[in-house]
Write a protein that holds these residues in place. Structure first.
Motif, short mmCIF file in Angstrom:
data_model
loop_
_atom_site.label_atom_id
_atom_site.label_comp_id
_atom_site.label_asym_id
_atom_site.label_seq_id
_atom_site.Cartn_x
_atom_site.Cartn_y
_atom_site.Cartn_z
N ALA A 1 17.88 1.13 -15.43
CA ALA A 1 17.24 0.65 -16.35
C ALA A 1 15.83 0.93 -16.27
O ALA A 1 15.38 0.57 -15.03
N ILE A 2 14.95 1.15 -17.32
CA ILE A 2 13.60 1.30 -17.19
C ILE A 2 12.88 0.20 -18.08
O ILE A 2 13.53 -0.21 -19.25
N ASP B 1 6.57 6.22 -17.13
CA ASP B 1 5.33 5.72 -17.81
C ASP B 1 5.46 6.41 -19.33
O ASP B 1 5.36 5.85 -20.24
N VAL B 2 5.60 7.73 -19.22
CA VAL B 2 5.97 8.35 -20.42
C VAL B 2 6.78 7.81 -21.39
O VAL B 2 6.57 7.76 -22.76
N ALA B 3 7.98 7.63 -20.94
CA ALA B 3 8.94 7.35 -21.75
C ALA B 3 8.73 5.86 -22.46
O ALA B 3 9.11 5.58 -23.56
N LEU C 1 12.76 4.88 -30.94
CA LEU C 1 13.63 5.55 -29.95
C LEU C 1 14.44 4.89 -29.01
O LEU C 1 14.32 3.63 -28.55
N LYS C 2 15.78 5.40 -28.52
CA LYS C 2 16.42 4.97 -27.74
C LYS C 2 16.77 5.71 -26.52
O LYS C 2 16.49 6.85 -26.50
N VAL C 3 16.61 5.00 -25.23
CA VAL C 3 16.84 5.60 -24.06
C VAL C 3 18.26 5.73 -23.85
O VAL C 3 19.10 4.80 -23.71
N THR C 4 19.03 7.05 -24.03
CA THR C 4 20.32 7.18 -24.13
C THR C 4 20.92 7.64 -22.72
O THR C 4 22.25 7.36 -22.37
N LEU D 1 15.70 10.55 -24.46
CA LEU D 1 15.20 9.74 -25.59
C LEU D 1 16.14 10.22 -26.93
O LEU D 1 15.77 11.51 -27.08
N ASN D 2 16.40 9.48 -27.62
CA ASN D 2 17.07 9.94 -28.97
C ASN D 2 16.51 9.00 -30.08
O ASN D 2 16.60 7.67 -29.94
#
Lengths: 95, 95
Positions: free
Chosen positions: A67-68, B48-50, B61-64, B92-93
């Motif tokens: 997880a981030i 960091d970018v995400a 945006l979701k981290v999938t 990312l989605n």
């Protein structure tokens, strides 16, 4: 001794192998799951530590969760604004 | 123009905001999914970018997917052994 279900190891700026040793120690005292937590530059070290442990020492470990996130850090001496810093959590499970 | 189902952005040592801009550009040209890939020290930049993209710009945006791994790098000039380096992939989605 009662075993916690999930041991947490905070990753900082020590050499990666000292954290690898902490993980090996936790699993060899019958721990089933260990979560690595870090923020900022220690994020790269955390991925290194997880990978070194899995590839070289405990080959049956699974990465069950990554997880981030973002945390707010109090302002440094002489600064007025708090800073945002990225975080990571990697959970290793020996199944 | 045909759209690739998944755009890949390699994160290196440019300032984080230049990658954030690349992600925003990809999603605004109707991309549904973007995967960030990095290795070594750029892993922290990738997180960091995400996080910056999700928290400040594209809040839906979701981290999938997050995956970590190890890659072998060819030996550097004057070295004889190849080095192992950690890698990360964050997908990312926009749903």
């Amino acid at each position: 001794m009662t075993q916690k279900p999930n041991d947490v190891i905070f990753i900082g700026n020590k050499p990666p192998m000292s954290y690898v040793l902490a993980i090996i120690t936790a699993f060899s005292s019958n721990q089933k799951e260990v979560t690595l937590k870090a923020r900022g530059q220690a994020i790269t070290t955390t991925v290194d530590v997880a990978e070194i442990t899995r590839n070289r020492f405990l080959k049956d470990l699974k990465v069950t969760k990554i997880a981030i996130g973002t945390a707010e850090m109090p302002p440094r001496e002489g600064e007025s604004k708090s800073r945002m810093v990225s975080t990571i959590e990697i959970t290793l499970n020996k199944g």
